[in-house]
Motif scaffolding. Structure first.
Motif, PDB file in Angstrom:
ATOM      1  N   LEU A 217       0.854  -1.188   0.000  1.00  0.00           N
ATOM      2  CA  LEU A 217       0.000   0.000   0.000  1.00  0.00           C
ATOM      3  C   LEU A 217       0.887   1.233   0.000  1.00  0.00           C
ATOM      4  CD1 LEU A 217      -2.601  -1.299   2.573  1.00  0.00           C
ATOM      5  CD2 LEU A 217      -2.808  -1.219   0.080  1.00  0.00           C
ATOM      6  N   ALA A 218       1.635   1.407  -1.083  1.00  0.00           N
ATOM      7  CA  ALA A 218       2.546   2.535  -1.221  1.00  0.00           C
ATOM      8  C   ALA A 218       1.772   3.774  -1.651  1.00  0.00           C
ATOM      9  CB  ALA A 218       3.623   2.204  -2.254  1.00  0.00           C
ATOM     10  N   SER A 219       2.307   4.912  -1.306  1.00  0.00           N
ATOM     11  CA  SER A 219       1.707   6.175  -1.716  1.00  0.00           C
ATOM     12  C   SER A 219       2.225   6.527  -3.105  1.00  0.00           C
ATOM     13  CB  SER A 219       2.095   7.255  -0.709  1.00  0.00           C
ATOM     14  OG  SER A 219       1.538   8.476  -1.071  1.00  0.00           O
ATOM     15  N   PRO A 220       1.435   6.988  -4.014  1.00  0.00           N
ATOM     16  CA  PRO A 220       0.042   7.415  -3.853  1.00  0.00           C
ATOM     17  C   PRO A 220      -0.979   6.323  -4.168  1.00  0.00           C
ATOM     18  CG  PRO A 220       0.841   8.158  -5.978  1.00  0.00           C
ATOM     19  CD  PRO A 220       1.989   7.426  -5.303  1.00  0.00           C
ATOM     20  N   TRP A 221      -0.548   5.110  -4.572  1.00  0.00           N
ATOM     21  CA  TRP A 221      -1.498   4.035  -4.852  1.00  0.00           C
ATOM     22  C   TRP A 221      -0.805   2.694  -4.615  1.00  0.00           C
ATOM     23  CZ3 TRP A 221      -0.302   7.643  -8.771  1.00  0.00           C
ATOM     24  CH2 TRP A 221       0.730   7.255  -9.602  1.00  0.00           C
ATOM     25  N   PRO A 222      -1.577   1.631  -4.475  1.00  0.00           N
ATOM     26  CA  PRO A 222      -0.980   0.302  -4.261  1.00  0.00           C
ATOM     27  C   PRO A 222      -0.031  -0.075  -5.400  1.00  0.00           C
ATOM     28  CG  PRO A 222      -3.312   0.243  -3.786  1.00  0.00           C
ATOM     29  CD  PRO A 222      -3.040   1.590  -4.407  1.00  0.00           C
ATOM     30  N   GLN A 223       0.994  -0.826  -5.046  1.00  0.00           N
ATOM     31  CA  GLN A 223       2.021  -1.222  -6.005  1.00  0.00           C
ATOM     32  C   GLN A 223       2.210  -2.730  -5.929  1.00  0.00           C
ATOM     33  OE1 GLN A 223       5.760   0.592  -4.997  1.00  0.00           O
ATOM     34  NE2 GLN A 223       6.870  -0.445  -6.607  1.00  0.00           N
ATOM     35  N   ALA A 224       2.091  -3.411  -7.064  1.00  0.00           N
ATOM     36  CA  ALA A 224       2.316  -4.863  -7.117  1.00  0.00           C
ATOM     37  C   ALA A 224       3.800  -5.164  -6.894  1.00  0.00           C
ATOM     38  CB  ALA A 224       1.863  -5.417  -8.459  1.00  0.00           C
ATOM     39  N   LEU A 225       4.078  -6.299  -6.263  1.00  0.00           N
ATOM     40  CA  LEU A 225       5.449  -6.747  -6.007  1.00  0.00           C
ATOM     41  C   LEU A 225       5.624  -8.167  -6.548  1.00  0.00           C
ATOM     42  CD1 LEU A 225       5.784  -5.533  -2.301  1.00  0.00           C
ATOM     43  CD2 LEU A 225       6.773  -4.443  -4.327  1.00  0.00           C
TER      44      LEU A 225
END
Length: 181
Positions: free
Chosen positions: A139-147
């Motif tokens: 839940l990275a800013s500014p939006w969710p990031q796939a890993l």
């Protein structure tokens, strides 16, 4: 193994000298590849400290993280900094660490999670941890990031009576500096 003892303690109960011993053990066990951010991730929760006589020989910690799954934030016990001194490996000390941490997870969290190296994976699977088969993200800013690079190395464990999350839905972990998982 009669001279082996395990101590569970919160970070707040560990003084600077013991934290220095833990850090030295981690630096040795990870061949100098254990960063300051990795150490920071291991603090603020419960530590399993395994001693042979008076010598700290193995360590692991569990810290609280939030993980979102199907629009629900789950209280997750995230396992960090599991290490055994090189000369003491393959004698059950890693299992002693995990038994202590699983006890904490079972009493305080909905599920446990960890990111395993190839070398550590056998320990976790032998203890009933399961490779997460779904998507992983933060839940990275500014939006969710796939890993996607974390898929296949993230393991989950649920206390007795618990149910693993549905892998058709992703797991979205709270953000932190350094390695997110």
């Amino acid at each position: 193994m009669s001279d082996i003892r395990t101590r569970l303690a919160h970070t707040s109960q560990l003084g600077p000298d013991l934290l220095g011993e833990v850090r030295a053990l981690l630096d040795e066990a990870f061949d100098g590849e254990f960063s300051d951010e990795d150490f920071e991730h291991a603090l603020g929760g419960m530590h399993a400290l395994v001693y042979e006589g008076e010598r700290l020989t193995a360590h692991g910690s569990v810290v609280q993280r939030r993980v979102v799954h199907t629009d629900r934030a789950l209280r997750c016990g995230y396992v960090e900094a599991v290490a055994v001194r090189a000369g003491a490996r393959r004698r059950g000390l890693g299992s002693a660490v995990m038994a202590g941490l699983e006890g904490v997870i079972g009493r305080a969290y909905v599920l446990g999670a960890l990111s395993a190296s190839d070398a550590g994976a056998a320990l976790y699977t032998s203890r009933g941890w399961t490779v997460w088969g779904g998507r992983i993200g933060t839940l990275a800013s500014p939006w969710p990031q796939a890993l996607p690079e974390e898929e296949g190395s993230t393991y989950l464990w649920v206390p007795d009576g618990g149910v693993l999350p549905d892998p058709a839905q992703g797991l979205w972990f709270d953000w932190r500096n350094g390695d997110v998982l």
